[in-house]
Design a protein around this motif. Structure first.
Motif, PDB file in Angstrom:
ATOM      1  N   PHE A 184      -1.414   6.218  -5.273  1.00 57.13           N
ATOM      2  CA  PHE A 184      -0.217   6.554  -6.051  1.00 57.13           C
ATOM      3  C   PHE A 184       0.469   5.268  -6.513  1.00 57.13           C
ATOM      4  CE2 PHE A 184       4.193   7.698  -6.604  1.00 57.13           C
ATOM      5  CZ  PHE A 184       4.100   8.918  -7.255  1.00 57.13           C
ATOM      6  N   PRO A 185       0.917   5.151  -7.756  1.00 55.62           N
ATOM      7  CA  PRO A 185       0.990   6.184  -8.801  1.00 55.62           C
ATOM      8  C   PRO A 185      -0.221   6.237  -9.733  1.00 55.62           C
ATOM      9  CG  PRO A 185       2.186   4.247  -9.512  1.00 55.62           C
ATOM     10  CD  PRO A 185       1.582   3.906  -8.164  1.00 55.62           C
ATOM     11  N   GLY A 186      -1.337   5.616  -9.334  1.00 57.88           N
ATOM     12  CA  GLY A 186      -2.523   5.648 -10.193  1.00 57.88           C
ATOM     13  C   GLY A 186      -3.023   7.064 -10.410  1.00 57.88           C
ATOM     14  N   GLN A 187      -3.729   7.247 -11.525  1.00 59.13           N
ATOM     15  CA  GLN A 187      -4.216   8.590 -11.845  1.00 59.13           C
ATOM     16  C   GLN A 187      -5.701   8.593 -12.160  1.00 59.13           C
ATOM     17  OE1 GLN A 187      -1.258  10.063 -14.848  1.00 59.13           O
ATOM     18  NE2 GLN A 187      -1.362  11.813 -13.487  1.00 59.13           N
ATOM     19  N   LEU A 188      -6.331   9.701 -11.790  1.00 63.24           N
ATOM     20  CA  LEU A 188      -7.764   9.877 -12.021  1.00 63.24           C
ATOM     21  C   LEU A 188      -7.972  10.973 -13.061  1.00 63.24           C
ATOM     22  CD1 LEU A 188     -10.761   9.445 -11.270  1.00 63.24           C
ATOM     23  CD2 LEU A 188     -10.444  11.068  -9.405  1.00 63.24           C
ATOM     24  N   PHE A 189      -8.832  10.676 -14.026  1.00 60.78           N
ATOM     25  CA  PHE A 189      -9.140  11.630 -15.091  1.00 60.78           C
ATOM     26  C   PHE A 189     -10.649  11.834 -15.170  1.00 60.78           C
ATOM     27  CE2 PHE A 189      -5.289   9.380 -16.102  1.00 60.78           C
ATOM     28  CZ  PHE A 189      -4.435  10.349 -16.612  1.00 60.78           C
ATOM     29  N   TRP A 190     -11.032  13.034 -15.529  1.00 61.18           N
ATOM     30  CA  TRP A 190     -12.428  13.323 -15.824  1.00 61.18           C
ATOM     31  C   TRP A 190     -12.526  13.833 -17.251  1.00 61.18           C
ATOM     32  CZ3 TRP A 190     -16.873  12.910 -12.833  1.00 61.18           C
ATOM     33  CH2 TRP A 190     -16.675  12.544 -11.489  1.00 61.18           C
ATOM     34  N   MET A 236       0.850  -1.194   0.000  1.00 61.83           N
ATOM     35  CA  MET A 236       0.000   0.000   0.000  1.00 61.83           C
ATOM     36  C   MET A 236       0.887   1.246   0.000  1.00 61.83           C
ATOM     37  SD  MET A 236      -3.308   0.492   0.115  1.00 61.83           S
ATOM     38  CE  MET A 236      -4.439   1.830   0.409  1.00 61.83           C
ATOM     39  N   SER A 237       0.564   2.158  -0.886  1.00 52.11           N
ATOM     40  CA  SER A 237       1.397   3.353  -1.019  1.00 52.11           C
ATOM     41  C   SER A 237       1.041   4.374   0.061  1.00 52.11           C
ATOM     42  CB  SER A 237       1.156   3.943  -2.400  1.00 52.11           C
ATOM     43  OG  SER A 237       1.568   5.258  -2.442  1.00 52.11           O
ATOM     44  N   HIS A 238       2.063   5.044   0.575  1.00 48.98           N
ATOM     45  CA  HIS A 238       1.793   6.101   1.556  1.00 48.98           C
ATOM     46  C   HIS A 238       1.873   7.473   0.909  1.00 48.98           C
ATOM     47  CE1 HIS A 238       1.496   3.235   4.722  1.00 48.98           C
ATOM     48  NE2 HIS A 238       2.663   2.714   4.408  1.00 48.98           N
ATOM     49  N   HIS A 239       2.079   7.473  -0.396  1.00 55.89           N
ATOM     50  CA  HIS A 239       2.031   8.704  -1.161  1.00 55.89           C
ATOM     51  C   HIS A 239       0.621   9.255  -1.155  1.00 55.89           C
ATOM     52  CE1 HIS A 239       5.247  10.239  -3.712  1.00 55.89           C
ATOM     53  NE2 HIS A 239       5.837   9.069  -3.560  1.00 55.89           N
ATOM     54  N   PRO A 240       0.425  10.583  -1.100  1.00 55.11           N
ATOM     55  CA  PRO A 240      -0.934  11.103  -1.308  1.00 55.11           C
ATOM     56  C   PRO A 240      -1.360  10.824  -2.747  1.00 55.11           C
ATOM     57  CG  PRO A 240       0.666  12.900  -1.264  1.00 55.11           C
ATOM     58  CD  PRO A 240       1.416  11.648  -0.896  1.00 55.11           C
ATOM     59  N   PRO A 241      -2.681  10.681  -2.978  1.00 53.61           N
ATOM     60  CA  PRO A 241      -3.120  10.419  -4.351  1.00 53.61           C
ATOM     61  C   PRO A 241      -2.777  11.585  -5.276  1.00 53.61           C
ATOM     62  CG  PRO A 241      -5.012  10.551  -2.838  1.00 53.61           C
ATOM     63  CD  PRO A 241      -3.780  10.703  -2.009  1.00 53.61           C
ATOM     64  N   ASN A 242      -2.553  11.279  -6.552  1.00 58.88           N
ATOM     65  CA  ASN A 242      -2.386  12.337  -7.548  1.00 58.88           C
ATOM     66  C   ASN A 242      -3.684  13.128  -7.663  1.00 58.88           C
ATOM     67  OD1 ASN A 242       0.282  11.899  -8.620  1.00 58.88           O
ATOM     68  ND2 ASN A 242      -0.478   9.980  -9.491  1.00 58.88           N
ATOM     69  N   PRO A 243      -3.600  14.452  -7.846  1.00 52.56           N
ATOM     70  CA  PRO A 243      -4.850  15.212  -8.043  1.00 52.56           C
ATOM     71  C   PRO A 243      -5.516  14.802  -9.354  1.00 52.56           C
ATOM     72  CG  PRO A 243      -2.934  16.615  -8.445  1.00 52.56           C
ATOM     73  CD  PRO A 243      -2.406  15.310  -7.922  1.00 52.56           C
TER      74      PRO A 243
END
Length: 258
Positions: free
Chosen positions: A233-239, A1-8
């Motif tokens: 992180f490192p996943g990304q969310l797009f709209w 599990m990543s402790h990075h904050p999620p990418n905006p």
């Protein structure tokens, strides 16, 4: 599990929903290319609603390597595959019947288990395990791309406001028999599966989505189901939205360019 904050989230706003179709196709092709270059296959999950119509830009697109796709459903209605409520039927009519994808690459629910929701969701989870566990050995599957829509109540997949399933942390696939929208019986990916994807993209078009899109993006603390989609992180969310849906947003947006 990543402790990075999620990418905006990255928000792409377009003049019309027609332009969404071509840009979404370019986005899917780019995700596909990266996945195939890296591991020789492309894993994608789709939802139903208005989303499948938005994938028309993939029909006849020579860059799509259909034989490399492994398609799953982020949620499915517990009905026969020929039922008008079936997400698989909708995706087939809008997309898969028009392209040369091998039928065995599309993972549907096991219709022999429609009467047993526990068995049905377990069987679908096993389909995921077969595709991911041997190859990736991760706690949760890591999809290359999950494409989602959003309802006017802020639900996504079959994760509804205030429902117990919003708190599910272990199962990959869960069932519900009390969907506030018919049909009541459904199976759905859980947040750990959605949020472990490399890319998650929402598609929302039309003025009818403006208020809920604003709530989801500008007021995430309200905890609407769509705003709980935050890939680790490192996943990304797009709209991918049109101007009508984005009309009330305070966030800046840009057009998607390759």
């Amino acid at each position: 599990m990543s402790h990075h904050p999620p990418n905006p989230p990255v928000i792409h706003s377009f003049a019309s929903s027609e332009v969404i179709v071509s840009s979404l196709a370019a986005f899917v092709v780019k995700a596909q290319k990266e996945a195939i270059d890296k591991k020789g296959r492309f894993t994608i999950a789709l939802s139903g609603g208005s989303l499948p119509k938005q994938l028309n830009g993939l029909v006849g697109n020579p860059a799509v390597k259909w034989d490399m796709w492994q398609v799953f459903y982020a949620d499915e209605r517990v009905v026969p595959l020929t039922d008008p409520d079936s997400n698989h039927l909708l995706c087939s009519n809008e997309l898969f019947n028009k392209v040369p994808i091998p039928k065995e690459n599309i993972h549907t629910i096991d219709v022999t288990l429609l009467d047993d929701l526990e068995e049905l969701s377990d069987a679908y989870e096993k389909e995921l395990i077969k595709e991911f566990a041997q190859k990736d050995a991760a706690r949760f599957p890591v999809f290359d791309l999950i494409l989602l829509g959003m309802g006017p109540d802020g639900h996504t997949a079959s994760l509804f406001p205030g429902h117990d399933l919003l708190a599910e942390e272990d199962r990959w696939v869960a069932y519900l028999d009390d969907s506030p929208k018919p049909p009541p019986k459904r199976i759905t990916f859980t947040y750990p599966v959605i949020n472990h994807a490399s890319r998650v993209a929402f598609v929302a078009a039309g003025a009818g989505k403006a208020d809920i899109l604003k709530a989801v993006l500008d007021r995430p603390e309200e905890g609407l189901p769509a705003s709980r989609v935050r890939p680790v992180f490192p996943g990304q969310l797009f709209w991918f939205v049109d101007e009508a849906a984005a009309a009330k947003l305070e966030v800046t947006s840009d057009e998607f360019k390759l």
